[in-house]
Design a protein around this motif. Structure first.
Motif, mmCIF file in Angstrom:
data_model
loop_
_atom_site.group_PDB
_atom_site.id
_atom_site.type_symbol
_atom_site.label_atom_id
_atom_site.label_comp_id
_atom_site.label_asym_id
_atom_site.label_seq_id
_atom_site.Cartn_x
_atom_site.Cartn_y
_atom_site.Cartn_z
ATOM 1 N N LYS A 214 69.696 25.082 -139.506
ATOM 2 C CA LYS A 214 70.071 25.777 -139.777
ATOM 3 C C LYS A 214 71.663 25.787 -140.291
ATOM 4 O O LYS A 214 71.530 26.040 -141.469
ATOM 5 C CB LYS A 214 69.786 26.711 -138.728
ATOM 6 C CG LYS A 214 71.115 28.526 -138.657
ATOM 7 C CD LYS A 214 70.344 29.367 -137.734
ATOM 8 C CE LYS A 214 71.429 30.855 -138.517
ATOM 9 N NZ LYS A 214 71.511 31.864 -137.272
ATOM 10 N N ASP A 215 72.404 24.468 -139.407
ATOM 11 C CA ASP A 215 73.978 24.172 -139.844
ATOM 12 C C ASP A 215 73.203 23.879 -141.043
ATOM 13 O O ASP A 215 74.001 23.599 -142.294
ATOM 14 C CB ASP A 215 74.050 23.776 -138.946
ATOM 15 C CG ASP A 215 74.645 24.667 -137.775
ATOM 16 O OD1 ASP A 215 74.707 25.524 -138.047
ATOM 17 O OD2 ASP A 215 74.830 23.897 -137.003
ATOM 18 N N CYS A 216 72.344 23.011 -141.516
ATOM 19 C CA CYS A 216 72.135 21.731 -142.430
ATOM 20 C C CYS A 216 71.848 22.474 -143.810
ATOM 21 O O CYS A 216 71.940 22.394 -144.768
ATOM 22 C CB CYS A 216 71.201 21.292 -142.571
ATOM 23 S SG CYS A 216 71.259 19.189 -141.341
ATOM 24 N N ILE A 217 70.748 23.863 -143.983
ATOM 25 C CA ILE A 217 70.617 25.224 -144.530
ATOM 26 C C ILE A 217 72.201 25.391 -145.187
ATOM 27 O O ILE A 217 71.829 26.150 -146.447
ATOM 28 C CB ILE A 217 69.509 25.911 -143.991
ATOM 29 C CG1 ILE A 217 68.359 25.297 -143.969
ATOM 30 C CG2 ILE A 217 69.445 26.503 -145.164
ATOM 31 C CD1 ILE A 217 66.860 25.741 -143.364
ATOM 32 N N GLU A 218 72.740 26.161 -143.841
ATOM 33 C CA GLU A 218 74.119 26.520 -144.823
ATOM 34 C C GLU A 218 74.922 26.041 -145.416
ATOM 35 O O GLU A 218 75.343 26.124 -146.570
ATOM 36 C CB GLU A 218 74.933 26.811 -143.186
ATOM 37 C CG GLU A 218 76.149 27.745 -143.251
ATOM 38 C CD GLU A 218 76.108 29.543 -143.838
ATOM 39 O OE1 GLU A 218 76.628 30.049 -145.081
ATOM 40 O OE2 GLU A 218 74.227 29.449 -144.063
ATOM 41 N N PHE A 219 74.585 24.492 -144.751
ATOM 42 C CA PHE A 219 76.078 23.656 -145.705
ATOM 43 C C PHE A 219 74.731 23.692 -147.031
ATOM 44 O O PHE A 219 76.578 23.077 -148.175
ATOM 45 C CB PHE A 219 76.132 22.219 -145.004
ATOM 46 C CG PHE A 219 76.860 22.421 -143.897
ATOM 47 C CD1 PHE A 219 78.457 22.239 -144.432
ATOM 48 C CD2 PHE A 219 76.512 21.505 -142.358
ATOM 49 C CE1 PHE A 219 79.180 22.791 -142.933
ATOM 50 C CE2 PHE A 219 77.502 21.576 -142.168
ATOM 51 C CZ PHE A 219 78.662 22.345 -141.810
ATOM 52 N N ILE A 220 73.576 23.065 -147.168
ATOM 53 C CA ILE A 220 73.225 23.195 -148.942
ATOM 54 C C ILE A 220 73.497 24.354 -149.898
ATOM 55 O O ILE A 220 74.084 24.238 -151.370
ATOM 56 C CB ILE A 220 71.389 22.925 -148.160
ATOM 57 C CG1 ILE A 220 71.665 21.632 -148.168
ATOM 58 C CG2 ILE A 220 70.851 22.948 -149.800
ATOM 59 C CD1 ILE A 220 69.398 21.262 -147.899
#
Length: 256
Positions: A214-220
Motif C-alpha cells: 500500500k505504501d509503495c502504491i502511494e509513493f507511485i
C-alpha cells in the motif's frame, strides 16, 4: 563722224549697263527672299546669313555708286562734245567697275552655294540630334524601369531581412527554450521516474507485506502526480514558446 560713233557706242554701253542693273536688281530681290527664308534657320545659318547681309549691304553700296556713275555718265553724254577724253576715262572706269561687279557676283554665288551646303550639313546634324534624343528617351525609360525593379527588390530584401531577423530571434528563443526543457526534464522528470522504478523494484520482492504494498502504491501515485504536474507545466511552456514565435511573425512555428 568719230564723235557720232563714240556716242553710239556709249548708248550701247549704257543699254548694257541698264541691263546689268536690271539683272543686279533681280539678283538683289532674289537675295532678299533667300535672306527671309534663311531667317528661320539655326544659329549657324544666321551667322552665314549675317555674312550674306553684309554682302548685300556692300552690293547696295556698289549699286548706289553705280547709279551715281550712271548719273555722271548722263551728264558726261550732254557734255560729250567737250569732254571726249573724260568720257573715255569714265568708260574705262566703268569697265573696271563692271569687272569688279562680275567678280563680286561670282563671289556671292560661291557664298550662296556654300550656304546651301552648310544648310544641308545642318539639316543632317539636326536629324542626328533627333535620333540621339530618341535613343536617350528610350534609355531613360529603360533606366526608370530598372530603378523601379531595384526599388521593388530592395523592398523585398528589407522584408526578407526583417523576417530573417525575426526568425533568428525566434530561433534563439527556441534554442534557449529547448535548453530549459532539457534541463527541467533531466532534473524534474528523472526524480519521479527514478522513484517509480525503485518502488517497482521493491514490489518485485515476495516478502512485501500488505502495508508495504500500500505504501509503495502511494509513493507511485505521488510520483505520478509529480510527473503529471511537470507534464502540464511543460505543455504550458511549449505553448508560450509557440505564441512568442507568432508574435515575431515566424512561419511554420507548429513544426517543432
Amino acid at each position: 563722224m568719230i564723235k557720232r560713233v563714240n556716242k553710239e557706242e556709249l548708248i550701247i554701253q549704257n543699254n548694257q549697263l541698264a541691263f546689268q542693273n536690271q539683272e543686279n536688281e533681280k539678283r538683289a530681290a532674289e537675295l532678299i527672299i533667300a535672306n527671309k527664308e534663311l531667317a528661320f534657320q539655326n544659329q549657324e545659318k544666321e551667322k552665314r546669313a549675317a555674312e550674306l547681309v553684309i554682302a548685300n549691304k556692300e552690293l547696295a553700296f556698289q549699286n548706289q555708286e553705280k547709279e551715281k556713275r550712271a548719273a555722271e555718265l548722263i551728264i558726261a553724254n550732254k557734255e560729250l562734245a567737250f569732254q571726249n577724253q573724260e568720257k573715255e576715262k569714265r568708260a574705262a572706269e566703268l569697265i573696271i567697275a563692271n569687272k569688279e561687279l562680275a567678280f563680286q557676283n561670282q563671289e556671292k554665288e560661291k557664298r550662296a552655294a556654300e550656304l546651301i551646303i552648310a544648310n544641308k550639313e545642318l539639316a543632317f546634324q539636326n536629324q542626328e540630334k533627333e535620333k540621339r534624343a530618341a535613343e536617350l528617351i528610350i534609355a531613360n525609360k529603360e533606366l526608370a524601369f530598372q530603378n523601379e525593379e531595384k526599388e521593388k527588390k530592395a523592398i523585398q530584401l528589407v522584408k526578407i531581412n526583417s523576417e530573417l531577423n525575426s526568425a533568428k530571434e525566434y530561433q534563439k528563443a527556441y534554442i534557449n527554450g529547448l535548453k530549459e526543457i532539457m534541463f527541467i526534464t533531466s532534473h524534474r522528470v528523472r526524480q519521479p521516474v527514478t522513484n517509480i522504478l525503485g518502488i517497482t523494484y521493491q514490489l518485485d520482492q515476495t516478502s512485501n507485506s500488505p502495508q508495504e504494498v500500500k505504501d509503495c502504491i502511494e509513493f507511485i501515485k505521488q510520483s505520478a502526480l509529480t510527473l503529471d504536474t511537470f507534464t502540464k507545466e511543460l505543455t504550458i511552456f511549449i505553448s508560450n514558446l509557440k505564441q512568442k514565435g507568432k508574435e515575431l511573425n515566424v512561419d511554420d512555428l507548429n513544426n517543432f
